[in-house]
Design an enzyme around this catalytic site. Structure first.
Site, PDB file in Angstrom:
ATOM      1  N   ASN A 196     -54.081  36.739  51.339  1.00  0.00           N
ATOM      2  CA  ASN A 196     -53.251  37.186  52.466  1.00  0.00           C
ATOM      3  C   ASN A 196     -54.009  37.255  53.788  1.00  0.00           C
ATOM      4  O   ASN A 196     -53.505  36.883  54.837  1.00  0.00           O
ATOM      5  CB  ASN A 196     -52.590  38.515  52.127  1.00  0.00           C
ATOM      6  CG  ASN A 196     -53.621  39.595  51.794  1.00  0.00           C
ATOM      7  OD1 ASN A 196     -54.627  39.342  51.160  1.00  0.00           O
ATOM      8  ND2 ASN A 196     -53.368  40.799  52.260  1.00  0.00           N
ATOM      9  N   GLY A 220     -56.687  42.325  45.268  1.00  0.00           N
ATOM     10  CA  GLY A 220     -55.599  41.455  44.809  1.00  0.00           C
ATOM     11  C   GLY A 220     -54.533  42.285  44.144  1.00  0.00           C
ATOM     12  O   GLY A 220     -54.400  43.486  44.416  1.00  0.00           O
ATOM     13  N   THR A 269     -53.724  41.910  38.101  1.00  0.00           N
ATOM     14  CA  THR A 269     -55.009  41.198  37.978  1.00  0.00           C
ATOM     15  C   THR A 269     -56.154  42.199  37.968  1.00  0.00           C
ATOM     16  O   THR A 269     -57.119  42.061  37.219  1.00  0.00           O
ATOM     17  CB  THR A 269     -55.165  40.216  39.147  1.00  0.00           C
ATOM     18  OG1 THR A 269     -54.011  39.365  39.177  1.00  0.00           O
ATOM     19  CG2 THR A 269     -56.415  39.370  39.013  1.00  0.00           C
ATOM     20  N   GLU A 318     -59.344  46.946  44.970  1.00  0.00           N
ATOM     21  CA  GLU A 318     -58.364  47.205  46.037  1.00  0.00           C
ATOM     22  C   GLU A 318     -57.088  46.479  45.650  1.00  0.00           C
ATOM     23  O   GLU A 318     -57.065  45.243  45.681  1.00  0.00           O
ATOM     24  CB  GLU A 318     -58.894  46.663  47.370  1.00  0.00           C
ATOM     25  CG  GLU A 318     -60.077  47.413  47.920  1.00  0.00           C
ATOM     26  CD  GLU A 318     -59.780  48.879  48.102  1.00  0.00           C
ATOM     27  OE1 GLU A 318     -60.660  49.700  47.858  1.00  0.00           O
ATOM     28  OE2 GLU A 318     -58.639  49.197  48.486  1.00  0.00           O
ATOM     29  N   CYS A 348     -51.366  44.496  52.317  1.00  0.00           N
ATOM     30  CA  CYS A 348     -51.160  45.586  51.347  1.00  0.00           C
ATOM     31  C   CYS A 348     -50.884  46.908  52.045  1.00  0.00           C
ATOM     32  O   CYS A 348     -50.473  47.863  51.407  1.00  0.00           O
ATOM     33  CB  CYS A 348     -52.387  45.713  50.457  1.00  0.00           C
ATOM     34  SG  CYS A 348     -53.892  45.907  51.398  1.00  0.00           S
ATOM     35  N   GLU A 373     -63.803  51.004  50.006  1.00  0.00           N
ATOM     36  CA  GLU A 373     -64.637  50.089  50.791  1.00  0.00           C
ATOM     37  C   GLU A 373     -64.849  50.732  52.152  1.00  0.00           C
ATOM     38  O   GLU A 373     -64.310  51.804  52.427  1.00  0.00           O
ATOM     39  CB  GLU A 373     -63.912  48.736  50.925  1.00  0.00           C
ATOM     40  CG  GLU A 373     -63.761  48.019  49.586  1.00  0.00           C
ATOM     41  CD  GLU A 373     -63.097  46.659  49.715  1.00  0.00           C
ATOM     42  OE1 GLU A 373     -61.929  46.607  50.129  1.00  0.00           O
ATOM     43  OE2 GLU A 373     -63.757  45.657  49.416  1.00  0.00           O
TER      44      GLU A 373
HETATM   45  O1  TXE Z   1     -53.116  37.792  43.576  1.00  0.00           O
HETATM   46  P1  TXE Z   1     -54.198  37.823  42.474  1.00  0.00           P
HETATM   47  P2  TXE Z   1     -51.814  36.942  43.547  1.00  0.00           P
HETATM   48  C1  TXE Z   1     -50.387  41.452  45.425  1.00  0.00           C
HETATM   49  C2  TXE Z   1     -49.074  40.869  45.861  1.00  0.00           C
HETATM   50  C3  TXE Z   1     -49.000  39.611  45.077  1.00  0.00           C
HETATM   51  C4  TXE Z   1     -49.674  40.027  43.791  1.00  0.00           C
HETATM   52  C5  TXE Z   1     -50.242  38.870  43.063  1.00  0.00           C
HETATM   53  O2  TXE Z   1     -48.015  41.713  45.445  1.00  0.00           O
HETATM   54  O3  TXE Z   1     -47.679  39.222  44.821  1.00  0.00           O
HETATM   55  O4  TXE Z   1     -50.752  40.843  44.199  1.00  0.00           O
HETATM   56  O5  TXE Z   1     -50.834  38.019  44.042  1.00  0.00           O
HETATM   57  C6  TXE Z   1     -58.183  35.963  41.541  1.00  0.00           C
HETATM   58  N1  TXE Z   1     -59.814  37.334  36.870  1.00  0.00           N
HETATM   59  N2  TXE Z   1     -51.465  41.206  46.355  1.00  0.00           N
HETATM   60  O6  TXE Z   1     -51.417  36.543  42.171  1.00  0.00           O
HETATM   61  O7  TXE Z   1     -53.856  37.065  41.270  1.00  0.00           O
HETATM   62  C7  TXE Z   1     -57.371  34.957  42.339  1.00  0.00           C
HETATM   63  O8  TXE Z   1     -57.830  33.643  42.105  1.00  0.00           O
HETATM   64  C8  TXE Z   1     -60.465  37.308  38.052  1.00  0.00           C
HETATM   65  C9  TXE Z   1     -51.960  42.334  47.061  1.00  0.00           C
HETATM   66  O9  TXE Z   1     -52.027  35.874  44.508  1.00  0.00           O
HETATM   67  O10 TXE Z   1     -54.519  39.231  42.360  1.00  0.00           O
HETATM   68  C10 TXE Z   1     -57.630  35.427  43.748  1.00  0.00           C
HETATM   69  O11 TXE Z   1     -58.892  34.958  44.201  1.00  0.00           O
HETATM   70  N3  TXE Z   1     -59.905  36.905  39.209  1.00  0.00           N
HETATM   71  C11 TXE Z   1     -53.350  42.090  47.546  1.00  0.00           C
HETATM   72  C12 TXE Z   1     -57.667  36.942  43.600  1.00  0.00           C
HETATM   73  O12 TXE Z   1     -57.934  37.180  42.219  1.00  0.00           O
HETATM   74  C13 TXE Z   1     -58.608  36.543  39.176  1.00  0.00           C
HETATM   75  C14 TXE Z   1     -53.479  40.774  48.253  1.00  0.00           C
HETATM   76  C15 TXE Z   1     -56.350  37.610  43.964  1.00  0.00           C
HETATM   77  O13 TXE Z   1     -55.367  36.978  43.211  1.00  0.00           O
HETATM   78  C16 TXE Z   1     -57.850  36.537  37.984  1.00  0.00           C
HETATM   79  C17 TXE Z   1     -52.949  39.715  47.427  1.00  0.00           C
HETATM   80  C18 TXE Z   1     -58.510  36.961  36.799  1.00  0.00           C
HETATM   81  N4  TXE Z   1     -57.872  37.004  35.635  1.00  0.00           N
HETATM   82  C19 TXE Z   1     -51.942  39.948  46.511  1.00  0.00           C
HETATM   83  N5  TXE Z   1     -56.578  36.114  38.283  1.00  0.00           N
HETATM   84  C20 TXE Z   1     -53.845  43.193  48.454  1.00  0.00           C
HETATM   85  N6  TXE Z   1     -54.136  44.346  47.857  1.00  0.00           N
HETATM   86  O14 TXE Z   1     -53.962  43.002  49.642  1.00  0.00           O
HETATM   87  C21 TXE Z   1     -56.562  35.866  39.606  1.00  0.00           C
HETATM   88  N7  TXE Z   1     -57.780  36.110  40.153  1.00  0.00           N
END
Ligand code: TXE
Length: 480
Positions: A150, A226, A230, A248, A282, A461
């Protein structure tokens, strides 16, 4: 088609698999570059390079580490136009937002921690007449930084800066959805003379590269931003290895508006906190609760302004709402709008896909959406949507809105609008979140602890919190 490379041991290299993933421009819906489809073998190479580099980097004088980091910040500043455009094309956000907000924040992240190291100290505890204790804070070793799509460069640097500043070496994985600016940063690090292996960037899928980082026995800490799901998966894998974890995660932040607020200021900020970066922050206030006596006044004024927000080509300066970062996320957000209708919500504006004229006609755009008439405990009001979608609802008492606010599994941030500061302090104390803004939103001081409670994450953080996360304290006690 532009090819992105991994950055391992100071070099730009192909993934061992030789395979690549399509990287899409969300504004056109078309692939425009190739991202390495790396795997655990690339993570192994990166970790060995980091282990090699750790000896020298961890003992390098703080002012020398600082100088290299400040050179990186300077080069980012010099290349801000290229980085801002790259971020906008890769993520779908308006270019002006990347140029005026996010890339400058990436520069601040590096400068902040690149100077913090010269002031980072620890403490001594004298036991008069008996002994003296002193605390050593030493770098952990090789750490993993996994960042989301994001705010790509902003959150990538938010992690690697304190990690590097405190003397660690890093294996980092940006999101495969937005790899471009991390790749450009790798080139800047080479130009800045960052020693080989100190920072390694391995691009690719989360479940392949991300999990390989989480599982690697020589990567001793993981800093992740993320989704909550996850984050739980990373914690499940890392827990038996006793790694330090900073998670986070998601948010479902309440924006609480009392009748005595400064209405014009509140309205202007509420438009930002609802739809900045297409609502893909977020910290966005996606649940808006308005004191009943001003509910209609707010609703009419807010809807009028939301309808006027320009949605379109992120490269245009007039665009306020750009494209949704990925097709999958576009579909997720649209599915929540459908869910809201099934749960009895009324869509007051937006709720539809938008196909701007010209190059963006096949892009992933959603009109900023406002929904009313939902119960506080329905799924739409409980689950993170993470798009340009907010719900509005009236409240009658402080106790009622506090219950609404604290009713989700999340606890990241909250915003309160009132001129009654006694009320504001009382609410701030009662709200279950890691961050509370009063009469403002997203006002950030990098020294402050950043993070959430409940399912919004673990750890903090920012400032000394980040430096302490990336160091191990050791107490030495000397008998006098
Ligand atoms: O994020 P992911 P996604 C929220 C938002 C979104 C949801 C899922 O609601 O719809 O999370 O988003 C890596 N082991 N936020 O699926 O999967 C992935 O490659 C290790 C809020 O896009 O959480 C990426 O680099 N790493 C958030 C990172 O994790 C893994 C911002 C984030 O991806 C993994 C983004 C695994 N098993 C989404 N699977 C915020 N807090 O700002 C994925 N990744």
């Amino acid at each position: 088609m532009k090819k992105i490379f991994n950055y391992i041991n100071g070099k730009l290299v192909e993934p061992i698999s030789g395979k690549y993933l399509d990287n899409f421009d969300p504004s056109t819906g078309k692939a425009y570059s190739h991202c390495p489809d790396s795997d655990e073998r690339d993570v192994e190479l990166a970790t060995q390079a980091a282990l090699q580099a750790f000896g020298a980097w961890s003992v390098l004088a703080p002012e020398k580490r600082s100088r290299i980091m400040l050179r990186i910040a300077e080069l980012i500043e010099k290349n801000i136009d290229e980085l801002a455009e790259a971020e906008s094309i890769d993520q779908g956000k308006p270019k002006w937002l990347a140029k005026n907000g996010e890339i400058p924040r990436a520069i601040s992240n590096i400068r902040f921690f690149g100077t913090a190291i010269e002031h980072f100290a620890s403490e001594a505890h004298p036991m008069p007449g008996h002994a003296i204790n002193y605390t050593l804070r030493t770098p952990i070793g090789v750490v993993g930084c996994i960042s989301p799509w994001n705010l790509p460069l902003y959150l990538f640097t938010w992690k690697i800066a304190p990690a590097l500043a405190s003397g660690n070496c890093v294996v980092a994985k940006p999101s495969e959805i937005t790899p471009m600016t991390a790749y450009l940063l790798a080139q800047i690090c080479i130009q800045a003379g960052l020693p080989h292996g100190v920072l390694n960037i391995v691009h690719g899928l989360g479940e392949k590269v991300g999990s390989a980082i989480t599982l690697h026995s020589q990567i001793k800490a993981i800093s992740f931003t993320g989704g909550t799901k996850t984050g739980a998966e990373i914690a499940r894998l890392a827990a038996p290895m006793f790694k330090k974890l900073s998670l986070e995660l998601g948010g479902k932040n309440p924006n609480i508006i009392f009748a005595d607020c400064n209405f014009d200021k509140m309205l202007e900020e509420t438009l930002r906190s609802s739809f900045l970066n297409q609502g893909e922050i977020c910290l966005c206030g996606s649940r808006i609760f308005i004191e009943r006596s001003i509910y209609n006044k707010f609703k009419n004024a807010f809807i009028e302004k939301v309808k006027a927000r320009v949605i379109g080509d992120p490269l245009f300066d007039t665009t306020l709402v750009g494209a949704i970062a990925s097709k999958m996320h576009f579909e997720k957000v649209m599915s929540y709008i459908e869910l809201a209708k099934q749960e009895g919500g009324t869509v007051l504006c937006g709720g539809n896909q938008v196909n701007p004229e010209g190059r963006c006609s096949a892009g992933w755009f959603i009109a900023p959406t406002v929904i009313e008439g939902l119960s506080f405990d329905c799924r739409t009001n409980q689950e993170e949507i993470f798009g340009p979608v907010v719900t509005i609802a009236p409240f009658d008492t402080e106790e009622e809105v506090l219950m609404f606010a604290n009713s989700t599994e999340f606890g990241l941030a909250a915003t309160i609008w009132t001129e009654n500061l006694t009320l504001a302090h009382r609410m701030a104390a009662e709200i279950k979140s890691g961050i509370v803004w009063i009469n403002c939103w997203l006002l950030r001081d990098l020294r402050t602890p950043f993070g959430g409670v409940k399912n919004s994450g673990v750890g903090r953080e920012g400032g000394w919190e980040a430096m302490r996360f990336f160091t191990e304290p050791k107490n030495v006690c000397i008998k006098l």
